[in-house]
Structures are given as structure tokens and as C-alpha cells.
Write a protein that holds these residues in place. Structure first.
Motif, PDB file in Angstrom:
ATOM      1  N   ASP A  87       7.185   9.237  -1.178  1.00  0.00           N
ATOM      2  CA  ASP A  87       7.210   8.216  -0.130  1.00  0.00           C
ATOM      3  C   ASP A  87       6.122   7.196  -0.465  1.00  0.00           C
ATOM      4  O   ASP A  87       4.928   7.513  -0.377  1.00  0.00           O
ATOM      5  CB  ASP A  87       6.965   8.847   1.232  1.00  0.00           C
ATOM      6  N   ASN A  88       6.526   5.996  -0.863  1.00  0.00           N
ATOM      7  CA  ASN A  88       5.565   4.983  -1.294  1.00  0.00           C
ATOM      8  C   ASN A  88       4.620   4.571  -0.173  1.00  0.00           C
ATOM      9  O   ASN A  88       3.448   4.285  -0.416  1.00  0.00           O
ATOM     10  CB  ASN A  88       6.290   3.759  -1.847  1.00  0.00           C
ATOM     11  N   ARG A  89       5.119   4.526   1.063  1.00  0.00           N
ATOM     12  CA  ARG A  89       4.240   4.145   2.182  1.00  0.00           C
ATOM     13  C   ARG A  89       3.144   5.175   2.378  1.00  0.00           C
ATOM     14  O   ARG A  89       1.982   4.833   2.599  1.00  0.00           O
ATOM     15  CB  ARG A  89       5.052   3.987   3.466  1.00  0.00           C
TER      16      ARG A  89
END
Length: 153
Positions: A87-89
């Protein structure tokens, strides 16, 4: 257990342990009695650093221990776990929060260092010292006195 229940239990454990360990470091006497004017700001920085470190330690350990017990593999389960995508966030968040914390503590330390640094240097004091077999003699030529004890401002 469903995800909300895990989240609620983990949150309660984490918040309780973080508050408890931060309180220990806040009220603990970590340093000796102050012997200089600079001691109080330095003691405060030390207290803040220990509280932050203790809070982070409590957060990580509480989540780790909860995860070890709540999500352990059951004896009859021989299947592989599900695949997980990144999950990049979340990755950006756990990079930005420590960065902001370290920068904030560095700024706090720099401000405190600037506040405790000595001001302009006092006028130089010349002291001539003569050593004898059993004594010392000190001469302050600018004041014209020769005491037997060294006294510096």
C-alpha cells in the motif's frame, strides 16, 4: 474475530502501554541534581527523547505481541497465508511520520542549544600563578591583588 474487534483490542493495548511507559519516563528522575544553569533545558530534552523513544517502543512491542498471540497459526491449519499487496499510502505515511518526528526533535534540540550557549565572552582575566613547595600564589595584575586562593568569575 473480525477486523474491528482486533483493531479495538490492539488500540486499547497500544494506547494503554504507550501512556504507561511515557508516564514512567515523564516522572522518573533520570538525571542528577542540577549543578548548572544549563541543566534544566538539557534535562527536559532528555525527558522528551526518552518519552518519545519509550512511546515508540511501547507501540511496536504492543502491536508485535498482540499480533503474535492473536494471529498465530492454529495447529490444524497447514495452508499458506493470503498474498498481500503493498500500500503506497501506508508506506509514505510510515516514512513521513518518522521523518517529521526526527526533524521536529532536531529543531527542538537546536533551539535549546541556542538558548543555553553562553553569551558574549567576558573580558579576559590575567592570572599569574607561582607554585611553591607547599603553596600557590596567585596574582591578578589588573586588580593589583595577590591572594592565596584562585578565584575566577
Amino acid at each position: 474475530m473480525n477486523g474491528r474487534r482486533h483493531g479495538l483490542i490492539a488500540t486499547i493495548i497500544v494506547v494503554t502501554s504507550v501512556i504507561a511507559l511515557m508516564a514512567v519516563f515523564y516522572f522518573a528522575k533520570l538525571t542528577p541534581d542540577a549543578a548548572a544553569a544549563q541543566a534544566d533545558p538539557i534535562d527536559q530534552i532528555l525527558r522528551v527523547l526518552f518519552m518519545m523513544g519509550g512511546g515508540i517502543f511501547a507501540l511496536v512491542m504492543a502491536l508485535l505481541l498482540y499480533s503474535v498471540f492473536a494471529f498465530r497459526r492454529r495447529p490444524d491449519d497447514t495452508t499458506d497465508g493470503p498474498g498481500v499487496q503493498g500500500d503506497n499510502r501506508l508506506e509514505a505515511l510510515w516514512t513521513i511520520i518518522p521523518l517529521a518526528t526526527v526533524i521536529g526533535l532536531a529543531v527542538y534540540g537546536a533551539i535549546t542549544l541556542g538558548a543555553i550557549r553562553p553569551g558574549p565572552t567576558p573580558q579576559e582575566l590575567e592570572v599569574n600563578v607561582t607554585g611553591f613547595q607547599w603553596a600557590w600564589q596567585f596574582e591578578y595584575p589588573q586588580q593589583g591583588i595577590t591572594p592565596t586562593e584562585l578565584r575566577l568569575p
